[in-house]
Motif scaffolding. Sequence first.
Motif, short mmCIF file in Angstrom:
data_model
loop_
_atom_site.label_atom_id
_atom_site.label_comp_id
_atom_site.label_asym_id
_atom_site.label_seq_id
_atom_site.Cartn_x
_atom_site.Cartn_y
_atom_site.Cartn_z
N GLU A 78 18.63 -56.00 13.52
CA GLU A 78 18.71 -56.01 14.99
C GLU A 78 18.43 -54.62 15.54
O GLU A 78 19.19 -53.67 15.34
N THR A 79 17.32 -54.50 16.27
CA THR A 79 16.98 -53.23 16.91
C THR A 79 17.71 -53.11 18.24
O THR A 79 18.31 -54.07 18.74
N VAL A 99 16.26 -55.58 20.73
CA VAL A 99 16.73 -56.96 20.52
C VAL A 99 18.16 -57.09 21.04
O VAL A 99 18.50 -58.07 21.73
N ARG A 100 18.99 -56.13 20.73
CA ARG A 100 20.39 -56.18 21.20
C ARG A 100 20.44 -56.20 22.72
O ARG A 100 21.23 -56.95 23.31
N TRP A 149 19.69 -59.69 23.96
CA TRP A 149 20.83 -60.60 23.83
C TRP A 149 21.87 -60.33 24.91
O TRP A 149 22.40 -61.26 25.53
N CYS A 194 19.11 -67.90 14.66
CA CYS A 194 19.26 -66.49 15.02
C CYS A 194 19.78 -66.34 16.45
O CYS A 194 20.65 -65.50 16.73
N VAL A 209 11.83 -66.73 21.74
CA VAL A 209 12.51 -66.37 20.49
C VAL A 209 11.71 -66.94 19.33
O VAL A 209 11.57 -68.17 19.22
N LEU A 220 10.72 -62.07 21.56
CA LEU A 220 11.72 -61.48 20.68
C LEU A 220 11.47 -61.95 19.25
O LEU A 220 11.58 -63.13 18.95
N THR A 221 11.12 -61.02 18.37
CA THR A 221 10.86 -61.35 16.97
C THR A 221 12.15 -61.16 16.19
O THR A 221 12.64 -60.03 16.05
N VAL A 222 12.71 -62.27 15.68
CA VAL A 222 14.06 -62.21 15.09
C VAL A 222 14.10 -62.47 13.59
O VAL A 222 15.14 -62.29 12.96
#
Length: 264
Positions: A42-43, A46-47, A50, A69, A138, A161-163
């Motif tokens: 988690e970069t 990304v955080r 969320w 995810c 996502v 968002l690449t998870v």
Amino acid sequence: MEDLPVLISRPGERAGPLAAAIEARGLPVERLEVMHLEPLPETSAVRTAWLDIDHFDKVVVVSPFAAECLAAALDRYWPQLPVGIDYYALGASTAALLHRRLGVRVHVPSPVAGEDTSEALLRLASLKTLEEQRVLLVAGEGGRALLADTLAARGARVNRLTVYQRRLLDPSPPMQARLAEGNFRALVVSSGEILEHLARWCSDAALNQPLIVSSSRLATLAGRLGFRLPVVASGATPAALAVAVARSSAPEEADVDHDDLEKG
């Protein structure tokens, strides 16, 4: 022929429901372990996405693993799910997972479309005009750009968002032998990336065996790769793929149960 297995290539835990659906029709199954899915670290970006998910109008989820995810992240950061977000899923399995984990209503491609594809999802009326709407997409690493590009062209402000990432694996030696000899009843593939990967090991004998795919787009790709007997299922769910497998093995016994619309 009775003892020859159906080879399935679906990765991870989702292989279980597919194997069970095919075995329920009296057909043996063997799994091709050729792709591993793993969450990406988690970069900070990304955080932030969320934490700010309540700022988005729509969340579009492209796969069951992406849904896992997303659900895990919302569990971490949102003890109470934010309201006012419209959720979309590329297929019934992804929608079912979102509903089960988050309890949300999910928009999916119309059953009339007959396929769980980006093209089918984009035909939904609620995704036609998106001026200034914020959309969170996502997805996994790589993949098609069609969804993001089309949503942006329709006026949306898209955050992709690449998870998770996909890692391709060589088939085990016994599976390489099966593919080299065409020693199987049918091959089930619902990913273009996996199909291209497996084609490297498929002999002429394998290319002449039934190939069960989940969309006409995959059937077109299969034709380019040399597969001569692609069978297009009505979707990517275990039930739809199992019906297509049964039809390719014994057409007279492949009755379609319209109540068997599982989303596993």
